[in-house]
Design a protein around this motif. Structure first.
Motif, PDB file in Angstrom:
ATOM      1  N   TRP A  61       0.803  -1.231   0.000  1.00 13.99           N
ATOM      2  CA  TRP A  61       0.000   0.000   0.000  1.00 13.99           C
ATOM      3  C   TRP A  61       0.838   1.285   0.000  1.00 13.99           C
ATOM      4  CZ3 TRP A  61      -1.266  -3.245   4.456  1.00 13.99           C
ATOM      5  CH2 TRP A  61      -2.216  -4.231   4.151  1.00 13.99           C
ATOM      6  N   LEU A  62       2.146   1.157   0.047  1.00  8.42           N
ATOM      7  CA  LEU A  62       3.000   2.329   0.259  1.00  8.42           C
ATOM      8  C   LEU A  62       3.867   2.649  -0.954  1.00  8.42           C
ATOM      9  CD1 LEU A  62       4.250   1.452   3.864  1.00  8.42           C
ATOM     10  CD2 LEU A  62       2.258   2.819   3.206  1.00  8.42           C
ATOM     11  N   GLY A  63       4.209   3.930  -1.074  1.00  6.23           N
ATOM     12  CA  GLY A  63       5.121   4.380  -2.116  1.00  6.23           C
ATOM     13  C   GLY A  63       6.349   5.025  -1.505  1.00  6.23           C
TER      14      GLY A  63
ATOM     15  N   ALA B 264      -3.344  -2.023 -11.403  1.00  2.00           N
ATOM     16  CA  ALA B 264      -3.915  -3.253 -10.848  1.00  2.00           C
ATOM     17  C   ALA B 264      -3.428  -4.501 -11.574  1.00  2.00           C
ATOM     18  CB  ALA B 264      -5.438  -3.191 -10.879  1.00  2.00           C
ATOM     19  N   SER B 265      -2.790  -4.339 -12.730  1.00  2.00           N
ATOM     20  CA  SER B 265      -2.302  -5.497 -13.486  1.00  2.00           C
ATOM     21  C   SER B 265      -0.818  -5.762 -13.254  1.00  2.00           C
ATOM     22  CB  SER B 265      -2.544  -5.283 -14.982  1.00  2.00           C
ATOM     23  OG  SER B 265      -1.755  -4.204 -15.474  1.00  2.00           O
ATOM     24  N   ARG B 266      -0.164  -4.952 -12.458  1.00  3.82           N
ATOM     25  CA  ARG B 266       1.283  -5.109 -12.246  1.00  3.82           C
ATOM     26  C   ARG B 266       1.576  -6.378 -11.448  1.00  3.82           C
ATOM     27  NH1 ARG B 266       1.956  -2.118 -16.450  1.00  3.82           N
ATOM     28  NH2 ARG B 266       1.458   0.088 -16.144  1.00  3.82           N
TER      29      ARG B 266
ATOM     30  N   GLU C  90      -7.610  -5.831  -6.899  1.00  2.70           N
ATOM     31  CA  GLU C  90      -6.745  -5.110  -5.979  1.00  2.70           C
ATOM     32  C   GLU C  90      -7.262  -5.267  -4.558  1.00  2.70           C
ATOM     33  OE1 GLU C  90      -6.976  -1.155  -7.560  1.00  2.70           O
ATOM     34  OE2 GLU C  90      -8.838  -0.710  -6.521  1.00  2.70           O
ATOM     35  N   PHE C  91      -6.361  -5.044  -3.607  1.00  4.69           N
ATOM     36  CA  PHE C  91      -6.692  -5.218  -2.201  1.00  4.69           C
ATOM     37  C   PHE C  91      -6.399  -3.912  -1.463  1.00  4.69           C
ATOM     38  CE2 PHE C  91      -5.462  -6.782   2.139  1.00  4.69           C
ATOM     39  CZ  PHE C  91      -6.731  -7.178   2.522  1.00  4.69           C
ATOM     40  N   PRO C  92      -7.441  -3.175  -1.073  1.00  5.02           N
ATOM     41  CA  PRO C  92      -7.224  -1.882  -0.413  1.00  5.02           C
ATOM     42  C   PRO C  92      -6.754  -2.040   1.030  1.00  5.02           C
ATOM     43  CG  PRO C  92      -9.555  -2.376  -0.516  1.00  5.02           C
ATOM     44  CD  PRO C  92      -8.864  -3.468  -1.284  1.00  5.02           C
ATOM     45  N   LEU C  93      -6.233  -0.968   1.596  1.00  2.00           N
ATOM     46  CA  LEU C  93      -5.829  -0.952   3.000  1.00  2.00           C
ATOM     47  C   LEU C  93      -7.045  -1.265   3.869  1.00  2.00           C
ATOM     48  CD1 LEU C  93      -3.613  -0.217   5.120  1.00  2.00           C
ATOM     49  CD2 LEU C  93      -4.510   2.121   5.037  1.00  2.00           C
ATOM     50  N   PRO C  94      -6.952  -2.283   4.720  1.00  2.00           N
ATOM     51  CA  PRO C  94      -8.105  -2.641   5.564  1.00  2.00           C
ATOM     52  C   PRO C  94      -8.364  -1.582   6.633  1.00  2.00           C
ATOM     53  CG  PRO C  94      -6.478  -4.422   5.444  1.00  2.00           C
ATOM     54  CD  PRO C  94      -5.818  -3.199   4.896  1.00  2.00           C
TER      55      PRO C  94
ATOM     56  N   PRO D 115      -1.984  -4.533  -5.901  1.00  2.00           N
ATOM     57  CA  PRO D 115      -2.479  -5.264  -7.079  1.00  2.00           C
ATOM     58  C   PRO D 115      -2.717  -6.747  -6.776  1.00  2.00           C
ATOM     59  CG  PRO D 115      -0.560  -3.918  -7.626  1.00  2.00           C
ATOM     60  CD  PRO D 115      -0.673  -3.931  -6.133  1.00  2.00           C
ATOM     61  N   GLY D 116      -3.818  -7.279  -7.266  1.00  2.00           N
ATOM     62  CA  GLY D 116      -4.121  -8.688  -7.082  1.00  2.00           C
ATOM     63  C   GLY D 116      -3.036  -9.622  -7.590  1.00  2.00           C
ATOM     64  N   PRO D 117      -2.459  -9.386  -8.803  1.00  2.15           N
ATOM     65  CA  PRO D 117      -1.423 -10.282  -9.306  1.00  2.15           C
ATOM     66  C   PRO D 117      -0.213 -10.379  -8.387  1.00  2.15           C
ATOM     67  CG  PRO D 117      -2.290  -8.951 -11.090  1.00  2.15           C
ATOM     68  CD  PRO D 117      -2.876  -8.395  -9.828  1.00  2.15           C
ATOM     69  N   VAL D 118       0.135  -9.289  -7.706  1.00  2.00           N
ATOM     70  CA  VAL D 118       1.266  -9.310  -6.777  1.00  2.00           C
ATOM     71  C   VAL D 118       0.975 -10.249  -5.610  1.00  2.00           C
ATOM     72  CG1 VAL D 118       2.515  -7.913  -5.073  1.00  2.00           C
ATOM     73  CG2 VAL D 118       2.144  -7.030  -7.381  1.00  2.00           C
ATOM     74  N   LEU D 119      -0.257 -10.240  -5.142  1.00  2.00           N
ATOM     75  CA  LEU D 119      -0.625 -11.076  -4.002  1.00  2.00           C
ATOM     76  C   LEU D 119      -0.699 -12.552  -4.372  1.00  2.00           C
ATOM     77  CD1 LEU D 119      -3.486  -8.840  -2.558  1.00  2.00           C
ATOM     78  CD2 LEU D 119      -1.093  -8.898  -1.850  1.00  2.00           C
ATOM     79  N   ARG D 120      -1.023 -12.839  -5.632  1.00  2.00           N
ATOM     80  CA  ARG D 120      -1.236 -14.239  -6.052  1.00  2.00           C
ATOM     81  C   ARG D 120       0.004 -14.893  -6.654  1.00  2.00           C
ATOM     82  NH1 ARG D 120      -6.132 -11.879  -7.973  1.00  2.00           N
ATOM     83  NH2 ARG D 120      -5.156 -11.572 -10.002  1.00  2.00           N
ATOM     84  N   GLN D 121       0.985 -14.118  -7.086  1.00  2.00           N
ATOM     85  CA  GLN D 121       2.105 -14.693  -7.834  1.00  2.00           C
ATOM     86  C   GLN D 121       3.034 -15.507  -6.941  1.00  2.00           C
ATOM     87  OE1 GLN D 121       4.181 -11.955 -10.405  1.00  2.00           O
ATOM     88  NE2 GLN D 121       5.943 -13.311 -10.637  1.00  2.00           N
ATOM     89  N   ARG D 122       3.418 -16.679  -7.437  1.00  2.00           N
ATOM     90  CA  ARG D 122       4.358 -17.542  -6.732  1.00  2.00           C
ATOM     91  C   ARG D 122       5.790 -17.055  -6.983  1.00  2.00           C
ATOM     92  NH1 ARG D 122       3.731 -22.456  -4.634  1.00  2.00           N
ATOM     93  NH2 ARG D 122       1.650 -22.528  -5.554  1.00  2.00           N
ATOM     94  N   VAL D 123       6.583 -17.002  -5.943  1.00  2.00           N
ATOM     95  CA  VAL D 123       7.981 -16.579  -6.055  1.00  2.00           C
ATOM     96  C   VAL D 123       8.831 -17.793  -6.400  1.00  2.00           C
ATOM     97  CG1 VAL D 123       9.949 -15.587  -4.835  1.00  2.00           C
ATOM     98  CG2 VAL D 123       7.642 -14.721  -4.387  1.00  2.00           C
ATOM     99  N   GLU D 124       9.516 -17.738  -7.533  1.00  2.00           N
ATOM    100  CA  GLU D 124      10.372 -18.841  -7.960  1.00  2.00           C
ATOM    101  C   GLU D 124      11.833 -18.392  -7.880  1.00  2.00           C
ATOM    102  OE1 GLU D 124       9.176 -21.680  -8.385  1.00  2.00           O
ATOM    103  OE2 GLU D 124       7.035 -21.326  -8.767  1.00  2.00           O
TER     104      GLU D 124
END
Length: 247
Positions: A17-19, A53-55, A129-133, A163-172
């Motif tokens: 959530w931060l820049g 949101a696609s990053r 995307e997942f906003p700040l709770p 972004p949703g893709p960041v949360l779902r992507q597997r780290v290889e």
């Protein structure tokens, strides 16, 4: 003559959530000390980016590599990378891809991730995307200790959904040179004695810590966002870590 050996480039990367703005107070201390520090905003966390949101984690790792090179990092003059919280996934990818560019990693209430890790494996595919709770929910997951009302207001106002893709992507990860990069772990919401115990026990969140060849631990008792609760102390720790020998 000041060289990279005594004053290496420092790249500051905040978590979810931060820049770059999240480091403003720390940056003031670092620049006052004469440090060459560059805060960055990861792809997906720039509110001006219409496609944010696609990053992906790959996009973020690429941006970190490019920022390192622009800051002057090379295999002969590597940089110090300061990593907060969820920025650990893209930085772990960069450590796997270009460990030669990094002199030391300063993990701020964070640590390296293991290959195969997914931040939110249960996140649905249609989650853009997942906003700040709400803070009462967030506080159950990460300590808000030390944050003023003004810091919380700024957090809420400036936070950008993850972004949703960041949360779902597997780290290889495949590069065995990764654990050889020196590390400093700044222990805030969890003290170092507990982190060492969890790492030795093989806890999934801390298993990679036990694989580090050279790791220093520094306690900075506060919540999960020390760049706001203890910016001067965090800057001092970063300066000391950057001054440590590369080898």
């Amino acid at each position: 003559m000041t060289t990279n050996e005594s004053n290496p480039p420092i790249i500051l990367i905040a978590g979810h959530w931060l820049g770059a703005w999240a480091w403003d107070e720390v940056l003031q201390h670092l620049t006052a000390d004469g440090r060459r520090a560059t805060p960055m905003t990861l792809p997906g966390l720039d509110e001006r980016d219409s496609a944010r949101a696609s990053r992906t984690l790959d996009d973020q790792a690429k941006a970190i590599r490019e920022t390192l090179i622009r800051a002057g990092a090379s295999d002969t003059e590597p940089a110090v990378v300061v990593v907060h919280s969820g920025a650990n996934a893209p930085v772990s990818l960069v450590l796997d891809q270009r460990p030669d560019l990094i002199r030391r990693v300063v993990w701020v209430d964070s640590g390296p991730v293991a290959s195969g890790s997914v931040f939110a494996p249960d996140a649905p595919e249609d989650l853009d995307e997942f906003p700040l709770p709400p803070f009462d929910v967030l506080g159950e997951q990460a300590s808000l200790e030390g944050l003023s009302a003004e810091a919380l207001r700024r957090f809420r106002t400036r936070a950008v959904p993850e972004p949703g893709p960041v949360l779902r992507q597997r780290v290889e990860l495949t590069n065995d040179a990764r654990p050889a990069v020196p590390a400093t772990l700044v222990c805030c919401s969890i003290p170092q004695v507990r982190i060492r115990e969890l790492a030795d026990a093989g806890h999934p969140m801390f298993a990679e810590v036990s694989r580090l060849d050279r790791a220093d631990f520094v306690d900075l008792p506060t919540g999960h966002w020390p760049m706001w609760s203890r910016p001067g102390d965090l800057a001092h720790i970063i300066v000391e870590a950057a001054a440590r020998p590369a080898g």
